[in-house]
Motif scaffolding. Structure first.
Motif, PDB file in Angstrom:
ATOM      1  N   ILE A 343       1.229  -0.535  -0.050  1.00 40.04           N
ATOM      2  CA  ILE A 343      -0.165   0.067  -0.128  1.00 40.04           C
ATOM      3  C   ILE A 343       1.104   1.506  -0.318  1.00 40.04           C
ATOM      4  CG2 ILE A 343      -1.599   1.002   1.405  1.00 40.04           C
ATOM      5  CD1 ILE A 343      -2.268  -1.253   2.550  1.00 40.04           C
ATOM      6  N   VAL A 344       1.317   2.370  -1.107  1.00 38.93           N
ATOM      7  CA  VAL A 344       1.446   3.420  -0.970  1.00 38.93           C
ATOM      8  C   VAL A 344       0.505   4.325  -0.842  1.00 38.93           C
ATOM      9  CG1 VAL A 344       2.691   5.074  -2.708  1.00 38.93           C
ATOM     10  CG2 VAL A 344       2.820   2.323  -3.387  1.00 38.93           C
ATOM     11  N   LEU A 345       1.629   5.197   0.253  1.00 35.30           N
ATOM     12  CA  LEU A 345       0.041   6.631   0.428  1.00 35.30           C
ATOM     13  C   LEU A 345       1.170   7.409  -0.585  1.00 35.30           C
ATOM     14  CD1 LEU A 345       0.696   5.806   4.492  1.00 35.30           C
ATOM     15  CD2 LEU A 345      -1.611   5.607   2.441  1.00 35.30           C
ATOM     16  N   TYR A 346       0.488   8.905  -0.484  1.00 37.50           N
ATOM     17  CA  TYR A 346       0.663   9.703  -1.348  1.00 37.50           C
ATOM     18  C   TYR A 346       0.374  11.341  -1.219  1.00 37.50           C
ATOM     19  CZ  TYR A 346       1.954   6.398  -5.607  1.00 37.50           C
ATOM     20  OH  TYR A 346       2.739   5.328  -5.911  1.00 37.50           O
ATOM     21  N   ASP A 347       0.858  12.688  -0.842  1.00 40.21           N
ATOM     22  CA  ASP A 347       0.877  13.548  -0.626  1.00 40.21           C
ATOM     23  C   ASP A 347       0.085  13.852  -2.279  1.00 40.21           C
ATOM     24  OD1 ASP A 347       0.244  16.239   0.209  1.00 40.21           O
ATOM     25  OD2 ASP A 347       2.360  16.324   1.191  1.00 40.21           O
ATOM     26  N   THR A 348      -0.932  14.630  -1.572  1.00 38.75           N
ATOM     27  CA  THR A 348      -2.114  14.873  -2.329  1.00 38.75           C
ATOM     28  C   THR A 348      -1.309  16.896  -3.378  1.00 38.75           C
ATOM     29  OG1 THR A 348      -3.779  15.853  -0.851  1.00 38.75           O
ATOM     30  CG2 THR A 348      -3.553  13.456  -2.718  1.00 38.75           C
ATOM     31  N   SER A 349      -0.681  16.986  -2.114  1.00 38.88           N
ATOM     32  CA  SER A 349      -0.395  18.050  -2.851  1.00 38.88           C
ATOM     33  C   SER A 349       0.699  18.229  -3.479  1.00 38.88           C
ATOM     34  CB  SER A 349      -0.513  19.531  -0.924  1.00 38.88           C
ATOM     35  OG  SER A 349       0.400  18.776  -0.147  1.00 38.88           O
ATOM     36  N   SER A 350       1.655  17.236  -3.682  1.00 44.99           N
ATOM     37  CA  SER A 350       3.843  17.630  -3.896  1.00 44.99           C
ATOM     38  C   SER A 350       2.940  16.136  -5.103  1.00 44.99           C
ATOM     39  CB  SER A 350       4.361  17.596  -2.854  1.00 44.99           C
ATOM     40  OG  SER A 350       4.324  16.624  -2.469  1.00 44.99           O
ATOM     41  N   GLY A 351       2.159  15.269  -4.729  1.00 38.72           N
ATOM     42  CA  GLY A 351       2.222  14.046  -5.630  1.00 38.72           C
ATOM     43  C   GLY A 351       4.155  13.408  -4.821  1.00 38.72           C
ATOM     44  N   GLU A 352       4.045  13.558  -3.861  1.00 37.72           N
ATOM     45  CA  GLU A 352       5.489  12.605  -3.009  1.00 37.72           C
ATOM     46  C   GLU A 352       4.822  11.120  -2.317  1.00 37.72           C
ATOM     47  OE1 GLU A 352       7.848  15.277  -0.642  1.00 37.72           O
ATOM     48  OE2 GLU A 352       8.541  16.080  -2.517  1.00 37.72           O
ATOM     49  N   GLN A 353       5.564  10.453  -2.539  1.00 41.30           N
ATOM     50  CA  GLN A 353       5.297   8.506  -1.994  1.00 41.30           C
ATOM     51  C   GLN A 353       5.404   8.919  -0.663  1.00 41.30           C
ATOM     52  OE1 GLN A 353       6.692   5.512  -4.150  1.00 41.30           O
ATOM     53  NE2 GLN A 353       6.648   4.228  -2.480  1.00 41.30           N
ATOM     54  N   ILE A 354       5.513   9.091   0.543  1.00 41.03           N
ATOM     55  CA  ILE A 354       5.365   9.372   1.884  1.00 41.03           C
ATOM     56  C   ILE A 354       5.223   7.935   2.782  1.00 41.03           C
ATOM     57  CG2 ILE A 354       4.529  11.523   2.102  1.00 41.03           C
ATOM     58  CD1 ILE A 354       1.953  10.357   2.914  1.00 41.03           C
ATOM     59  N   ALA A 355       5.005   7.056   2.049  1.00 47.09           N
ATOM     60  CA  ALA A 355       4.742   5.581   3.067  1.00 47.09           C
ATOM     61  C   ALA A 355       4.543   4.276   2.152  1.00 47.09           C
ATOM     62  CB  ALA A 355       4.362   5.953   4.130  1.00 47.09           C
ATOM     63  N   ASN A 356       5.532   3.242   1.853  1.00 45.77           N
ATOM     64  CA  ASN A 356       5.115   2.600   2.093  1.00 45.77           C
ATOM     65  C   ASN A 356       4.387   0.954   3.331  1.00 45.77           C
ATOM     66  OD1 ASN A 356       5.623   2.798  -0.633  1.00 45.77           O
ATOM     67  ND2 ASN A 356       7.566   1.718  -0.712  1.00 45.77           N
ATOM     68  N   LEU A 357       3.334   0.978   3.133  1.00 47.36           N
ATOM     69  CA  LEU A 357       2.458  -0.185   3.845  1.00 47.36           C
ATOM     70  C   LEU A 357       2.637  -1.480   3.304  1.00 47.36           C
ATOM     71  CD1 LEU A 357      -0.221   1.810   5.200  1.00 47.36           C
ATOM     72  CD2 LEU A 357       1.811   2.027   5.715  1.00 47.36           C
ATOM     73  N   SER A 358       3.316  -2.279   3.825  1.00 44.42           N
ATOM     74  CA  SER A 358       4.153  -3.000   3.227  1.00 44.42           C
ATOM     75  C   SER A 358       3.608  -4.979   5.000  1.00 44.42           C
ATOM     76  CB  SER A 358       5.207  -4.377   4.098  1.00 44.42           C
ATOM     77  OG  SER A 358       6.122  -3.386   2.401  1.00 44.42           O
ATOM     78  N   GLY A 359       2.719  -6.269   4.410  1.00 41.77           N
ATOM     79  CA  GLY A 359       3.069  -6.970   4.990  1.00 41.77           C
ATOM     80  C   GLY A 359       1.880  -7.864   4.326  1.00 41.77           C
ATOM     81  N   HIS A 360       1.015  -7.546   4.054  1.00 42.06           N
ATOM     82  CA  HIS A 360       0.214  -8.215   2.298  1.00 42.06           C
ATOM     83  C   HIS A 360       0.978  -9.153   1.881  1.00 42.06           C
ATOM     84  CE1 HIS A 360      -3.719  -7.319   3.787  1.00 42.06           C
ATOM     85  NE2 HIS A 360      -3.451  -6.006   3.545  1.00 42.06           N
ATOM     86  N   ALA A 361       0.414 -10.175   2.236  1.00 44.80           N
ATOM     87  CA  ALA A 361       1.417 -11.813   1.119  1.00 44.80           C
ATOM     88  C   ALA A 361       0.571 -11.757   0.186  1.00 44.80           C
ATOM     89  CB  ALA A 361       1.443 -12.477   1.934  1.00 44.80           C
TER      90      ALA A 361
END
Length: 439
Positions: A343-361
């Motif tokens: 799961i990738v989280l993006y900042d909508t004001s800049s388009g930058e990738q702010i986090a990756n949520l890893s855990g699903h297989a």
């Protein structure tokens, strides 16, 4: 002529060569050592002492390939803020103990740490309030068993009802005010080839569904009963999203085009955005109506501005098909996930990738934000449902009561102290969960 060793010892001793002329005396001598003596000579050479190997050299040889590995499972202690191993709730010394420079033994309770001072004649207890980042527990609340004869692909919620769509022609409506979750309405023949998307507005007065035949239909609710609406007679889309006020419908087609329709004007199209032509698999509208996000089969994610129609960001980070996109309640974060299992989280004001949520297989199939934006709910193809804390970027709960695909998850409107959510998928039932703590 070869001479033996004993014969050479029997030869007379000659004076030093300095007294003789090389011209007057020359004796060619050739000595051949027998093989037995040659072997002895080799062993003698090996017996010659070598340079002594230092202890450091020996230690280096012993540790070759056995060096200590870097510790990766680290995080910050919520009690003192220092780095600690992830499997421990707290570090071995509390902040108060470090300040006093004394030794403490700690016993962790649910939300309080009791530190016992030792090393002196007396024993006293010190209670230190700790802000622990503990896991949240969700309990099975109930279920609507066998709600559909085939896989359930989508859920939509209102304040008192939950709507479900499947590969069957009918849409089902269950009540969420009763713990038995009874069926209150079946919209038969809604989509002849089945339905894969259904969405509702914030007030729960309008719903829109999209079928496998490419047909999009609108539904109006009056006193808890749903009936057909003709507002979407000309809309053709695969994935759909509805604005909070129910007026605007956004959709993405199989050829990747993103459109916006005004349902108050008989479904008139007011926006037509073009992408790179990849199959549009998912779409979402921000709650404030400022942004549209679409996910595509080639892994692309696009963000559009609704007021200008401009596309400020083409987001990277997912190279495999995107199956779900979801804006946070405030519209500041966009979550996207799919076959990449992240799961990738993006900042909508800049388009930058702010986090990756890893855990699903397995593939991530659905995302849903809590009303406060504190938690993100996700489901995957292997039946796992996870709750993520946006503050810590960590998974705080995992539900795995089925091994079949969970196609859709939704938080229910928060009417009590505890959070609740619903899941549905290949087991053909709608399951409900509530937080263990709270009323």
């Amino acid at each position: 002529m070869a001479l033996s060793l004993s014969l050479r010892r029997a030869l007379p001793q000659f004076p030093p060569l300095g007294f003789l002329s090389t011209a007057s005396f020359a004796l060619p001598i050739s000595i051949t050592i027998p093989p037995l003596l040659a072997d002895l000579w080799e062993s003698v050479l090996r017996a010659v002492p070598k340079k002594k190997t230092s202890h450091m050299k020996k230690r280096h040889r012993q540790m070759a390939g056995k060096a200590l590995k870097d510790v990766q499972n680290l995080n910050k202690c919520p009690g003192c803020g220092q780095v600690k191993r992830a499997h421990r709730h707290l570090c071995s010394v509390t902040p108060e103990a470090r300040r006093r420079n004394q030794s403490f033994a700690e016993v962790a309770g649910p939300n309080v740490i009791t530190a016992v001072e030792v090393g002196s004649g007396t024993t006293q207890s010190l209670r230190v309030e700790a802000k622990l980042s503990m896991s949240r527990q969700f309990l099975a609340w109930g279920s609507a068993d066998n709600a559909h004869p085939v896989d359930i692909f989508s859920l939509a919620v209102t304040e008192k009802q939950i709507l479900s769509a499947s590969g069957a022609p009918s849409l089902k409506v269950h009540s969420t005010t009763d713990t038995d979750f009874p069926l209150v309405q079946s919209i038969d023949g809604a989509h002849p080839l089945g339905c894969h998307h259904i969405v509702t507005d914030e007030s729960g007065s309008r719903a829109v569904s999209a079928g496998f035949a490419g047909d999009v239909k609108a539904w109006s609710c009056q006193e808890g009963h749903w009936s057909a609406d003709t507002a979407t007679s000309d809309v053709r889309a695969w994935a759909i999203a509805l604005s909070a006020d129910g007026r605007y419908l956004a959709g993405v087609s199989q050829n990747g085009r993103v459109g916006v329709w005004d349902l108050s004007e008989n479904g008139t199209q007011i926006r037509d955005h073009e992408t790179k032509g990849s199959f549009g698999t998912c779409i979402d509208l921000s709650a404030d109506g400022r942004f549209i996000a679409s996910g595509h089969e080639n892994g692309a994610v696009y963000i559009f501005l609704t007021d200008t129609g401009r596309m400020p960001f083409s987001l990277s980070g997912l190279v495999k098909p995107v199956r779900t996109v979801a804006f946070s309640p405030g519209g500041k974060i966009l979550a996207a996930a799919g076959d990449s299992k992240v799961i990738v989280l993006y900042d909508t004001s800049s388009g930058e990738q702010i986090a990756n949520l890893s855990g699903h297989a397995a593939w991530v199939l659905s995302l849903s934000w809590s009303s406060s934006g504190e938690y993100l709910l996700s489901s995957s193809f292997d039946g796992k449902v996870k709750v993520w804390s946006i503050d810590t970027k960590m998974c705080v709960a995992t539900q795995s009561e089925t091994e079949k695909a969970v196609w859709s998850v939704k938080w229910l409107p928060k009417t009590a102290r505890s959070e609740c959510f619903a899941t549905a998928g290949a087991n053909r039932s709608v399951a409900f969960y509530r937080e263990a703590t709270g009323g």
